[in-house]
Scaffold this motif. Structure first.
Motif, PDB file in Angstrom:
ATOM      1  N   LEU A   1     -12.622  13.251   0.128  1.00 36.02           N
ATOM      2  CA  LEU A   1     -12.839  11.966  -0.558  1.00 36.02           C
ATOM      3  C   LEU A   1     -14.095  12.089  -1.370  1.00 36.02           C
ATOM      4  O   LEU A   1     -14.147  11.643  -2.665  1.00 36.02           O
ATOM      5  CB  LEU A   1     -13.264  11.047   0.445  1.00 36.02           C
TER       6      LEU A   1
ATOM      7  N   SER B   1     -13.117  14.008  -4.807  1.00 38.79           N
ATOM      8  CA  SER B   1     -12.247  13.178  -5.526  1.00 38.79           C
ATOM      9  C   SER B   1     -13.190  11.961  -6.264  1.00 38.79           C
ATOM     10  O   SER B   1     -12.930  11.663  -7.361  1.00 38.79           O
ATOM     11  CB  SER B   1     -11.229  12.477  -4.736  1.00 38.79           C
TER      12      SER B   1
ATOM     13  N   THR C   1      -6.558  11.607  -3.708  1.00 41.17           N
ATOM     14  CA  THR C   1      -7.032  12.099  -2.499  1.00 41.17           C
ATOM     15  C   THR C   1      -5.872  12.078  -1.342  1.00 41.17           C
ATOM     16  O   THR C   1      -5.220  11.043  -1.195  1.00 41.17           O
ATOM     17  CB  THR C   1      -8.147  11.669  -1.838  1.00 41.17           C
TER      18      THR C   1
ATOM     19  N   SER D   1      -9.440   6.592   2.148  1.00 40.81           N
ATOM     20  CA  SER D   1      -8.745   7.342   1.054  1.00 40.81           C
ATOM     21  C   SER D   1      -7.840   6.579   0.218  1.00 40.81           C
ATOM     22  O   SER D   1      -7.360   6.677  -1.093  1.00 40.81           O
ATOM     23  CB  SER D   1      -8.271   8.681   1.557  1.00 40.81           C
TER      24      SER D   1
ATOM     25  N   PHE E   1      -9.207   4.149  -2.276  1.00 43.66           N
ATOM     26  CA  PHE E   1      -9.562   5.067  -3.348  1.00 43.66           C
ATOM     27  C   PHE E   1      -8.305   5.136  -4.147  1.00 43.66           C
ATOM     28  O   PHE E   1      -8.437   4.981  -5.502  1.00 43.66           O
ATOM     29  CB  PHE E   1     -10.281   6.507  -3.092  1.00 43.66           C
ATOM     30  N   ASN E   2      -7.225   5.540  -3.707  1.00 50.28           N
ATOM     31  CA  ASN E   2      -5.782   6.050  -4.477  1.00 50.28           C
ATOM     32  C   ASN E   2      -5.608   4.498  -5.142  1.00 50.28           C
ATOM     33  O   ASN E   2      -5.131   4.514  -6.286  1.00 50.28           O
ATOM     34  CB  ASN E   2      -5.008   6.635  -3.501  1.00 50.28           C
TER      35      ASN E   2
END
Length: 570
Positions: free
Chosen positions: A307, A310, A323, A335, A338-339
């Motif tokens: 993470l 990324s 990630t 994660s 974040f995506n």
């Protein structure tokens, strides 16, 4: 509480490795919620259990009061009947056995009447003369009565007196508790002065209620007199404590009190069990949390590194970085978040591109249908002049209306017009149709005057009116209603007609903005809807309702903006 959190954060920061930090954080996160949940669960559960237990005890006391008061009322009823009998009859009862047949018959009838008042609860009823003679109860032994200490105590009262005791004046004592009521007969009533009425009632119902309650609750139930002396209880070995839980009710007779006592430890016994199990489950939960932290802390370090990598790539401008998400815990949530953030940014870029493309397409369509305005207007003005010279006023007026409509249609420099100007173009279009269809249709317009300075996209009303004449009316016959109003800072235009309407099959295409197969045109509604949405957003636009052979209703919805707050061109 603030200091506790500060200490937790300090310990986490002082932890050496990521794994140690995770284990310590897991332990703290697991301990606090479980401890709080255990405490609140114990508090609420104990409150509910204790309340229910207290309600049950109070119910038992109320039932005891109800039974005792009911017995007293039954005794008072018997007393009233006997006194009524004595007043209404000429009976004479003496201290000695009757010496005449008439006295014997009267006394026998009186005894039979007394016996008729006895029931399953009323054990015996009798009249006791001052000499100790018993009238109406063959079970009382006169010798035992004269030697009875309880009778000696009861006979000393000058008013009605009630006691609960084990009578010792019966021929066959059964050693059972009874409720005895003694009533002095101060007036003669045909009886010797100083006679007393004795009513003995079985106390087994009351005792059964007390025993059942004590068996269920491991407590003590008793009846006391006005002086606090215990009149009835199932056991005499109970020792009262200062911290006993007490419930009481005053009886309706003799100042008696029904009282229930529950030892404090017994009352809170259920709460203690709840507390014990809450502590056990909390400790098990904390132990499980520590084991899980120790088991999975190693697996958490790798997702953290990925993470972080990324995030660095994202900071360097790689918006397509992703990630992997391999767990459903907090790290997996980070994660996944974040995506989602990167995906939303890409979608935002695509949305901006799509919006710009739609605007460009709209401009291209406009340019595609545009012709040289100056050439067109000069030609129409020449035709209008020729019509005037030829003395053709109708052609001249028709061309005048057409020039105004075309001027509004081909004025590409201004995308937003005042509602007043847009309505003028619509009215000129209606006049053109009158030249075409004469007076075969009607047009009614209602608009609030203060709304005429509000802004509206150019050429949205004329296409809707044109659609009515092209698709809705047959040979121009019908009625048109247009109503423009404001509601909650939003403008509405409702356009209705009583034409042929639209079939349900065609409504499916129109509702999705598609061209109806086998029909000419059909894109005017979609064009108006798209332009409203491009100017004001997807929450505004056009909606249509139609019933075949009854008519069509079109509704426009756009925000209220004044002419001084003009929007930019698209």
């Amino acid at each position: 509480m603030k200091r506790i959190f500060e200490r937790m954060i300090t310990r986490i920061r002082k932890a050496g490795t990521v794994r140690t930090k995770l284990m310590l954080a897991f332990f703290i996160v697991a301990t606090l919620p479980v401890g709080a949940l255990g405490y609140f669960s114990f508090h609420q559960s104990s409150k509910v259990v204790n309340s229910q237990f207290g309600s049950y005890v109070q119910y038992a006391v109320d039932q005891l009061k109800l039974h005792v008061d009911s017995n007293f009322k039954q005794m008072d009823y018997i007393i009233g009947n006997i006194l009524s009998y004595l007043i209404s009859s000429s009976i004479i009862v003496g201290d000695e056995v009757p010496n005449t047949y008439e006295q014997y018959v009267e006394e026998r009838d009186f005894q039979n009447y007394i016996a008729s008042l006895e029931s399953t609860n009323i054990f015996k009823v009798a009249v006791i003369t001052p000499s100790g003679r018993v009238v109406g109860n063959n079970y009382i032994n006169p010798e035992s009565l004269s030697a009875s200490a309880s009778w000696a105590d009861m006979s000393h009262y000058f008013n009605k007196h009630v006691v609960i005791h084990k009578p010792d004046y019966y021929s066959t004592p059964d050693n059972e508790y009874m409720i005895s009521m003694v009533v002095p007969l101060n007036k003669s009533f045909g009886l010797p002065e100083g006679s007393r009425l004795l009513i003995d009632m079985k106390a087994d119902t009351v005792l059964g209620l007390i025993k059942s309650f004590e068996l269920d609750t491991k407590s003590h139930l008793q009846i006391t007199d006005a002086s606090g002396n215990v009149l009835l209880q199932t056991t005499s070995v109970y020792e009262s404590q200062e911290d006993d839980k007490i419930w009481s009710r005053d009886l309706d007779t003799e100042g008696w009190v029904a009282e229930a006592r529950v030892p404090r430890d017994t009352f809170y016994e259920s709460s203690s069990v709840i507390l014990r199990y809450s502590v056990i489950f909390s400790m098990l939960a904390v132990l499980l949390g520590v084991m899980m932290a120790s088991l999975y802390s190693i697996r958490f370090t790798m997702p953290i590194k990925k993470l972080a990598h990324s995030m660095r790539r994202f900071g360097e401008g790689d918006l397509l970085i992703r990630t992997p998400v391999k767990s459903a815990d907090e790290l997996g949530f980070l994660s996944e978040s974040f995506n989602k953030m990167t995906e939303q940014l890409v979608e935002l870029v695509h949305e901006i591109s799509r919006t710009e493309k739609l605007k460009s397409d709209a401009e291209l369509k406009t340019l595609h249908y545009q012709i040289n305005p100056h050439l067109l207007f000069n030609t129409l003005n020449s035709i209008q002049w020729k019509a005037k010279l030829a003395k053709q006023p109708e052609i001249q007026k028709m061309l005048q209306h057409l020039i105004v409509v075309l001027d509004g249609s081909l004025n590409f420099k201004q995308t937003l017009l005042s509602l007043r100007k847009e309505l003028e173009i619509a009215k000129h279009f209606i006049e053109i149709q009158r030249f075409r269809f004469d007076d075969s249709f009607t047009f009614q317009l209602e608009v609030q005057p203060e709304l005429e300075d509000c802004l509206i996209p150019r050429m949205v009303l004329q296409p809707l009116l044109e659609n009515i004449f092209f698709h809705g009316f047959q040979d121009g016959q019908g009625n048109i209603w247009m109503n423009i109003f404001e509601e909650k800072n939003t403008l509405y235009m409702i356009l209705e007609d009583d034409g042929v309407g639209v079939t349900q099959e065609h409504m499916k295409y129109i509702g999705t903005g598609q061209k109806v197969p086998g029909k000419r045109g059909g894109l005017g509604l979609r064009n108006v809807d798209e332009r409203l949405k491009l100017h004001y957003g997807d929450t505004y636009g056009l909606s249509i309702e139609s019933i075949r052979n009854q008519g069509t209703k079109v509704t426009l919805r756009w925000p209220k903006t004044m002419e001084t707050h003009s929007l930019s061109k698209y």
